[in-house]
Design a protein around this motif. Structure first.
Motif: not given
Length: 442
Positions: A5-29
């Protein structure tokens, strides 16, 4: 089952998690920084300005104390009313300081006790000026001794009370400033710790993503390598089957059909010795049959030699090459120049057949594609390898370097003997096919 299977879905999910973490941390900061800014502007800076105003008030109270001391000094030649102008200046400056301090004081945020203290200070100041007015009134009526007694008994005590109250406010401000500084340190520590956690989480996410990509890419390369190996094995098997088939057909042509045609030719030779003097037509037809048989026999031998030259097994590669080049030159009309370098030596039969086939295919490409009237074949013997070059002055490879089964076949043959083949364009036009193969067993 192999996961393809193509890793695209898993990589997009990882990217979404990373962006969410960045957004939460940016909001907290952002929230922490806003709180820090608010704390600095509404607490620390305001408190420092209020402390400066309290120091100004305290300075005015000190001037009042010094002035009253001078008023009580009997050695002064001035009447008490002479100090009225100085007290007026102090009163004006103190009133202005109290008004500004009221604007910048912490207010309700400082607690009910501080609000009561400030109200008490304002009341005491008003009472002090009223008492001072009575002192000057007594002095103006000539009763300076009673006025001095009133200063000693009432005004000095009131001034001490005011100074003590202002000092308490200054201590409260200092304590508030220390508390605010501690809160600032806590905010910085919280932001710093969250930054450490965020960087650690990002590092873990990057490492996990990298490991996943490395694992996926390694698996993909392993599959490609396996497919390439299977393809190479299949190509080598096909080449081996081809050589075996050519050898079998060559032997059949040489042994069976060659012997049959030779026998037919002998029979026709015996028949031609008979007396056909009375039948010229039969003699002519017999000669024609003999010519056809002889021509067919030569073609069979030529085909048999082309499929599998007997000279390779009987005399080696050099002899087979020397026999092939004149025939190729005669058949195609292309002038062939042959060069040999190094100490000549026998090469293994397996290597010899692949050198011979690469030479054949390269010369056939010269005849079919190069549009060149001449070609050169160079054989070089090196200490541990042999190099075969076929060059022409034609159109060159151009975009044909990755096309054609002939080129693929030459590559596979070179790999079968642990060698390599190169397809090069010559300067000034033309192409070079160079095969290099080890002569020692590896």
């Amino acid at each position: 089952m192999e996961d393809r299977r193509s890793p695209t879905i898993r990589l997009l999910a990882g990217l979404a998690v990373t962006l969410s973490a960045v957004a939460v941390y940016s909001g907290f900061t952002f929230v922490q920084l806003r709180g820090l800014e608010r704390l600095q502007t509404t607490a620390i800076d305001r408190n420092r300005l209020d402390s400066l105003l309290l120091l100004r008030i305290q300075g005015n109270l000190n001037q009042i104390a010094l002035t009253m001391r001078d008023m009580l000094d009997n050695s002064e030649p001035y009447p008490m009313s002479a100090w009225r102008a100085q007290f007026h200046r102090i009163r004006t400056d103190l009133a202005d300081a109290l008004d500004q301090e009221a604007k910048y004081s912490p207010g309700p945020a400082g607690g009910a006790a501080e609000v009561d203290q400030r109200a008490q200070i304002s009341s005491n100041v008003a009472q002090f000026w009223d008492a001072l007015d009575r002192v000057f009134a007594l002095a103006e009526h000539g009763d300076e001794a009673k006025a001095r007694d009133f200063i000693r008994l009432s005004l000095q005590e009131r001034e001490d009370t005011l100074s003590a109250a202002v000092a308490r406010l200054l201590r409260a401000n200092n304590e508030a400033e220390q508390e605010a500084s501690a809160r600032v340190r806590d905010i910085y520590a919280g932001v710093r710790h969250s930054a450490y956690w965020f960087l650690a989480a990002m590092a873990i996410a990057i490492v996990l993503t990298s490991l996943y990509l490395v694992h996926y890419i390694r698996g993909m390369f392993e599959r490609v390598a396996a497919l390439s190996e299977r393809r190479s094995e299949l190509a080598q098997q096909l080449i081996s089957m081809q050589e075996n088939t050519f050898r079998s057909i060559s032997r059949e042509l040489h042994d069976e059909f060659g012997q049959i045609l030779t026998a037919i030719g002998a029979m026709l030779q015996r028949t031609s010795r008979r007396d056909f003097s009375g039948d010229e037509r039969a003699r002519t037809e017999l000669r024609e049959i003999q010519e056809v048989v002889q021509t067919t026999l030569e073609k069979v031998r030529t085909l048999s030699h082309a499929l599998h030259p007997v000279a390779l097994e009987e005399a080696g590669f050099e002899s087979a090459m020397d026999a092939y080049l004149p025939r190729f030159e005669k058949q195609t009309g292309i002038a062939i120049q042959c060069e040999k370098d190094g100490v000549s030596r026998e090469v293994d039969h397996g290597l010899a057949i692949h050198l011979y086939r690469v030479m054949q295919e390269a010369l056939n490409n010269v005849a079919r594609h190069s549009k060149s009237a001449s070609a050169s074949v160079r054989l070089r013997f090196l200490p541990e390898s042999v190099v075969l070059e076929v060059a022409d002055r034609g159109v060159g490879f151009g975009n044909r370097k990755q096309q054609g089964m002939g080129l693929v076949s030459m590559r596979e043959r070179a790999e079968m003997v642990n060698g390599r083949v190169e397809f090069l364009d010559r300067e000034g036009g033309g192409a070079i096919v160079r095969m290099t193969a080890p002569t020692s067993a590896e």
